[in-house]
Design a protein around this motif. Sequence first.
Motif, PDB file in Angstrom:
ATOM      1  N   MET A 131     140.872 102.089  84.680  1.00  0.00           N
ATOM      2  CA  MET A 131     141.061 103.338  84.681  1.00  0.00           C
ATOM      3  C   MET A 131     140.419 104.019  83.472  1.00  0.00           C
ATOM      4  O   MET A 131     139.840 105.012  83.473  1.00  0.00           O
ATOM      5  CB  MET A 131     142.445 103.759  85.094  1.00  0.00           C
ATOM      6  N   GLY A 132     140.934 103.352  82.528  1.00  0.00           N
ATOM      7  CA  GLY A 132     140.414 103.927  81.043  1.00  0.00           C
ATOM      8  C   GLY A 132     138.983 103.894  81.126  1.00  0.00           C
ATOM      9  O   GLY A 132     138.069 104.859  80.453  1.00  0.00           O
ATOM     10  N   GLU A 133     138.166 102.829  81.492  1.00  0.00           N
ATOM     11  CA  GLU A 133     136.995 102.432  81.385  1.00  0.00           C
ATOM     12  C   GLU A 133     136.280 103.514  82.279  1.00  0.00           C
ATOM     13  O   GLU A 133     135.123 103.923  82.047  1.00  0.00           O
ATOM     14  CB  GLU A 133     136.515 101.150  81.769  1.00  0.00           C
ATOM     15  N   ILE A 134     136.557 103.803  83.487  1.00  0.00           N
ATOM     16  CA  ILE A 134     136.112 104.776  84.412  1.00  0.00           C
ATOM     17  C   ILE A 134     136.202 105.968  84.093  1.00  0.00           C
ATOM     18  O   ILE A 134     135.225 106.666  84.022  1.00  0.00           O
ATOM     19  CB  ILE A 134     136.838 104.630  85.784  1.00  0.00           C
ATOM     20  N   GLY A 135     137.227 106.365  83.325  1.00  0.00           N
ATOM     21  CA  GLY A 135     137.295 107.813  82.605  1.00  0.00           C
ATOM     22  C   GLY A 135     136.191 107.970  81.659  1.00  0.00           C
ATOM     23  O   GLY A 135     135.438 108.926  81.483  1.00  0.00           O
ATOM     24  N   LEU A 136     135.811 106.773  80.892  1.00  0.00           N
ATOM     25  CA  LEU A 136     134.958 106.713  79.695  1.00  0.00           C
ATOM     26  C   LEU A 136     133.729 106.911  80.110  1.00  0.00           C
ATOM     27  O   LEU A 136     132.683 107.566  79.857  1.00  0.00           O
ATOM     28  CB  LEU A 136     135.065 105.591  78.696  1.00  0.00           C
ATOM     29  N   ASN A 142     142.035  96.602  90.669  1.00  0.00           N
ATOM     30  CA  ASN A 142     143.239  95.803  91.293  1.00  0.00           C
ATOM     31  C   ASN A 142     144.520  96.655  91.288  1.00  0.00           C
ATOM     32  O   ASN A 142     145.343  96.478  90.146  1.00  0.00           O
ATOM     33  CB  ASN A 142     143.015  94.411  90.599  1.00  0.00           C
ATOM     34  N   LEU A 143     144.756  97.156  92.476  1.00  0.00           N
ATOM     35  CA  LEU A 143     146.275  97.701  92.256  1.00  0.00           C
ATOM     36  C   LEU A 143     147.231  97.110  92.185  1.00  0.00           C
ATOM     37  O   LEU A 143     148.492  97.591  91.849  1.00  0.00           O
ATOM     38  CB  LEU A 143     146.251  98.696  93.722  1.00  0.00           C
ATOM     39  N   GLN A 144     147.312  95.786  92.594  1.00  0.00           N
ATOM     40  CA  GLN A 144     148.501  94.929  92.208  1.00  0.00           C
ATOM     41  C   GLN A 144     148.557  94.746  90.757  1.00  0.00           C
ATOM     42  O   GLN A 144     149.830  94.369  90.514  1.00  0.00           O
ATOM     43  CB  GLN A 144     148.472  93.512  93.066  1.00  0.00           C
ATOM     44  N   ASN A 145     147.715  94.597  90.042  1.00  0.00           N
ATOM     45  CA  ASN A 145     147.724  94.271  88.327  1.00  0.00           C
ATOM     46  C   ASN A 145     147.798  95.486  87.697  1.00  0.00           C
ATOM     47  O   ASN A 145     146.767  96.192  87.465  1.00  0.00           O
ATOM     48  CB  ASN A 145     146.664  93.372  88.277  1.00  0.00           C
ATOM     49  N   VAL A 146     148.956  95.987  87.072  1.00  0.00           N
ATOM     50  CA  VAL A 146     149.033  97.208  86.432  1.00  0.00           C
ATOM     51  C   VAL A 146     148.297  97.314  85.203  1.00  0.00           C
ATOM     52  O   VAL A 146     147.555  98.203  85.037  1.00  0.00           O
ATOM     53  CB  VAL A 146     150.509  97.595  86.380  1.00  0.00           C
ATOM     54  N   THR A 147     148.431  96.078  84.464  1.00  0.00           N
ATOM     55  CA  THR A 147     147.560  96.160  83.444  1.00  0.00           C
ATOM     56  C   THR A 147     146.072  96.294  83.377  1.00  0.00           C
ATOM     57  O   THR A 147     145.539  96.999  82.678  1.00  0.00           O
ATOM     58  CB  THR A 147     147.881  94.822  82.170  1.00  0.00           C
ATOM     59  N   GLN A 148     145.411  95.516  84.348  1.00  0.00           N
ATOM     60  CA  GLN A 148     144.159  95.669  84.723  1.00  0.00           C
ATOM     61  C   GLN A 148     143.800  96.923  85.273  1.00  0.00           C
ATOM     62  O   GLN A 148     142.733  97.428  84.982  1.00  0.00           O
ATOM     63  CB  GLN A 148     143.682  94.499  85.732  1.00  0.00           C
ATOM     64  N   ARG A 149     144.596  97.471  86.051  1.00  0.00           N
ATOM     65  CA  ARG A 149     144.452  98.917  86.709  1.00  0.00           C
ATOM     66  C   ARG A 149     144.182  99.987  85.485  1.00  0.00           C
ATOM     67  O   ARG A 149     143.399 100.884  85.496  1.00  0.00           O
ATOM     68  CB  ARG A 149     145.487  99.431  87.640  1.00  0.00           C
ATOM     69  N   GLN A 150     145.244  99.790  84.517  1.00  0.00           N
ATOM     70  CA  GLN A 150     145.031 100.985  83.411  1.00  0.00           C
ATOM     71  C   GLN A 150     143.863 100.700  82.584  1.00  0.00           C
ATOM     72  O   GLN A 150     143.359 101.581  82.365  1.00  0.00           O
ATOM     73  CB  GLN A 150     146.605 100.758  82.598  1.00  0.00           C
ATOM     74  N   ARG A 151     143.457  99.443  82.366  1.00  0.00           N
ATOM     75  CA  ARG A 151     142.291  99.324  81.664  1.00  0.00           C
ATOM     76  C   ARG A 151     141.138  99.711  82.247  1.00  0.00           C
ATOM     77  O   ARG A 151     140.261 100.582  81.739  1.00  0.00           O
ATOM     78  CB  ARG A 151     141.891  97.695  81.300  1.00  0.00           C
TER      79      ARG A 151
END
Length: 98
Positions: A65-70, A54-63
């Motif tokens: 993106m971390g899961e995607i990287g993992l 969700n690009l509108q929610n910075v906290t969710q986006r960061q979380r």
Amino acid sequence: MTRALLLAPLLPLLVLAACRANDPLPPPANAAEEACRKEAQDSTAVDRGYERINLQNVTQRQRVMGEIGLAEREAYLRCMRLKGLAAPGGVQPVRPPQ
């Protein structure tokens, strides 16, 4: 002012270096590693992560993106192990708190 003008040509290189530092996978050294990188980027776990973002929610986006990287790193290492190019063990990457 003079220093800023002298450093201005280096700005694109610094931006690229900063982006590269966030890449969860090491740079490919040969064709097999390149194939595993491609397979990891096309994995279903990575696709599902991008569907949830969700690009509108910075906290969710960061979380996410971390899961995607993992997920991308795990798919890469699994592919490398199947090809006999990675050691079976290793150090588990640091996961952010949830």
